[in-house]
Design a protein around this motif. Structure first.
Motif, short mmCIF file in Angstrom:
data_model
loop_
_atom_site.label_atom_id
_atom_site.label_comp_id
_atom_site.label_asym_id
_atom_site.label_seq_id
_atom_site.Cartn_x
_atom_site.Cartn_y
_atom_site.Cartn_z
N GLU A 106 2.38 33.45 9.50
CA GLU A 106 3.79 33.17 9.88
C GLU A 106 4.14 33.06 11.46
O GLU A 106 3.75 33.61 12.16
N ARG A 107 4.55 31.71 11.84
CA ARG A 107 4.70 31.39 12.96
C ARG A 107 6.10 30.57 13.14
O ARG A 107 6.77 30.39 12.39
N PRO A 108 6.32 30.41 14.42
CA PRO A 108 7.83 30.04 14.78
C PRO A 108 7.81 28.49 14.10
O PRO A 108 7.07 27.87 13.81
N ALA A 109 9.09 28.30 13.38
CA ALA A 109 9.16 27.06 12.62
C ALA A 109 9.41 25.80 13.37
O ALA A 109 8.77 24.60 12.95
N ARG A 110 9.74 25.86 14.52
CA ARG A 110 10.05 24.69 15.50
C ARG A 110 9.47 25.05 17.00
O ARG A 110 9.83 26.22 17.42
N VAL A 111 8.93 24.40 17.97
CA VAL A 111 8.53 24.42 19.02
C VAL A 111 8.89 23.15 19.81
O VAL A 111 8.83 22.09 19.33
N LYS A 112 9.08 23.23 21.13
CA LYS A 112 9.21 22.30 22.16
C LYS A 112 8.21 22.47 22.85
O LYS A 112 7.70 23.38 23.52
N LEU A 113 7.35 21.10 23.06
CA LEU A 113 6.03 21.04 23.66
C LEU A 113 6.14 20.13 24.76
O LEU A 113 6.88 19.14 24.91
N ARG A 114 5.19 20.37 25.89
CA ARG A 114 4.85 19.45 27.02
C ARG A 114 3.51 19.37 26.96
O ARG A 114 2.57 20.41 27.06
N TYR A 115 2.83 18.17 27.29
CA TYR A 115 1.42 17.98 27.40
C TYR A 115 1.26 16.65 27.94
O TYR A 115 2.01 15.80 28.20
N ARG A 116 0.05 16.36 28.26
CA ARG A 116 -0.43 15.00 28.64
C ARG A 116 -1.23 14.47 27.51
O ARG A 116 -1.79 14.93 26.82
N ASN A 117 -0.88 12.98 27.44
CA ASN A 117 -1.58 12.49 26.27
C ASN A 117 -2.71 11.75 26.57
O ASN A 117 -3.43 11.89 27.84
N TYR A 118 -3.41 10.73 25.79
CA TYR A 118 -4.75 10.14 25.89
C TYR A 118 -4.66 9.42 27.54
O TYR A 118 -5.68 9.35 27.99
N SER A 119 -3.58 8.80 27.88
CA SER A 119 -3.28 7.92 28.86
C SER A 119 -3.36 8.83 29.99
O SER A 119 -3.20 8.21 31.20
N GLY A 120 -2.73 10.06 29.84
CA GLY A 120 -2.65 11.03 30.86
C GLY A 120 -1.31 11.15 31.13
O GLY A 120 -0.73 11.99 32.27
N ASP A 121 -0.26 10.50 30.50
CA ASP A 121 0.87 10.58 30.70
C ASP A 121 1.54 11.85 30.38
O ASP A 121 1.23 12.45 29.16
N GLU A 122 2.66 12.47 30.98
CA GLU A 122 3.33 13.69 30.61
C GLU A 122 4.16 13.45 29.40
O GLU A 122 5.19 12.47 29.70
N VAL A 123 4.19 14.12 28.43
CA VAL A 123 5.13 13.95 27.31
C VAL A 123 5.72 15.28 26.69
O VAL A 123 4.98 16.30 26.97
N GLU A 124 7.26 15.27 26.43
CA GLU A 124 7.81 16.32 26.11
C GLU A 124 8.24 15.93 24.52
O GLU A 124 8.70 14.72 24.32
N GLU A 125 7.94 16.89 23.58
CA GLU A 125 8.36 16.61 22.21
C GLU A 125 8.44 17.91 21.52
O GLU A 125 7.94 18.96 21.59
N ASP A 126 9.59 17.51 20.40
CA ASP A 126 9.49 18.80 19.55
C ASP A 126 8.93 18.57 18.42
O ASP A 126 8.62 17.64 17.68
N ALA A 127 8.34 19.72 17.70
CA ALA A 127 7.68 19.82 16.61
C ALA A 127 8.22 20.65 15.75
O ALA A 127 8.81 21.67 15.95
N GLU A 128 8.16 20.17 14.50
CA GLU A 128 8.50 21.09 13.26
C GLU A 128 7.20 21.01 12.15
O GLU A 128 6.62 19.98 12.00
N GLY A 129 7.70 21.59 11.00
CA GLY A 129 6.91 21.40 9.61
C GLY A 129 5.14 21.67 10.18
O GLY A 129 4.88 22.33 11.02
N LEU A 130 4.59 20.77 9.58
CA LEU A 130 3.05 20.81 9.64
C LEU A 130 2.66 20.70 11.14
O LEU A 130 1.67 21.36 11.55
N PHE A 131 3.21 19.77 11.70
CA PHE A 131 3.22 19.58 13.32
C PHE A 131 3.28 20.88 14.04
O PHE A 131 2.37 21.21 14.79
N ALA A 132 4.20 21.46 13.88
CA ALA A 132 4.34 22.68 14.49
C ALA A 132 3.43 23.79 14.20
O ALA A 132 2.77 24.51 14.98
N VAL A 133 3.24 24.05 12.98
CA VAL A 133 1.95 24.84 12.39
C VAL A 133 0.86 24.61 13.24
O VAL A 133 -0.09 25.55 13.73
#
Ligand code: NI
Length: 178
Positions: A106-133
């Motif tokens: 059992e985990r939070p159903a939705r999360v807000k993320l910050r990360y750097r992607n393949y190019s090194g750019d900073e991204v903020e993104e919401d995740a839910e469903g299987l992505f959140a898991v």
């Protein structure tokens, strides 16, 4: 690109905390991400943390495309959870480092993320469903935590016994293949 061996629990390396990528995302990091993706596809799996191929660095790869859909690789460098919902959802999880074992976490159903992607750019993104898991499961790996650690002690110990027996059986099979 190259396939890397995936560490299988119980392995002390899976218990260590991974270090952040300091400075820019380099070609060496991208080469690791390429190897991780290839290893994940070959397994096959939908998510993989760098420590699962023995690299204690905060990098995750993922592909949640369904069968028949084109590949949709995703890369997460130094991911952080900025917010998590109070609402939780159960999901029957498995792990490439914990073969043949599945159980509900059992985990939070939705999360807000910050990360750097393949190019090194900073991204903020919401995740839910299987992505959140999946991102929460993979981020646990960066802290040295397996999904087994979320289960009751009884379930965890029974799973670890099964894993140890499977490793022993595999070693014996190899001996017989002389
Ligand atoms: Ni896993």
């Amino acid at each position: 690109m190259a396939l890397r061996p995936i560490l299988i629990a119980p392995d002390p390396r899976l218990k260590q905390k991974s270090a952040p990528v300091e400075g820019p995302v380099t070609d060496a990091h991208r080469a690791l991400m390429d190897d991780m993706l290839e290893t994940m596809y070959a397994a096959p799996g939908i998510g993989l943390a760098a420590i699962q191929v023995g690299e204690p660095v905060r990098i995750i790869v993922m592909d949640l495309a369904r069968e028949g859909e084109p590949p949709a690789p995703r890369y997460f460098v130094n991911p952080q959870i900025l917010w998590a919902s109070e609402e939780t959802q159960p999901y029957e999880e498995g792990c490439l480092s914990v073969p043949e074992i599945f159980d509900e976490v059992e985990r939070p159903a939705r999360v807000k993320l910050r990360y750097r992607n393949y190019s090194g750019d900073e991204v903020e993104e919401d995740a839910e469903g299987l992505f959140a898991v999946c991102i929460q499961h993979e981020m646990d790996h960066l802290e040295g935590v397996l999904f087994l650690d979320h289960l009751s002690r009884l379930k965890r110990e029974s799973a670890l016994r099964k894993l140890k027996k499977a490793k022993k059986d595999a070693a014996e099979t190899l001996q017989h293949r002389l």
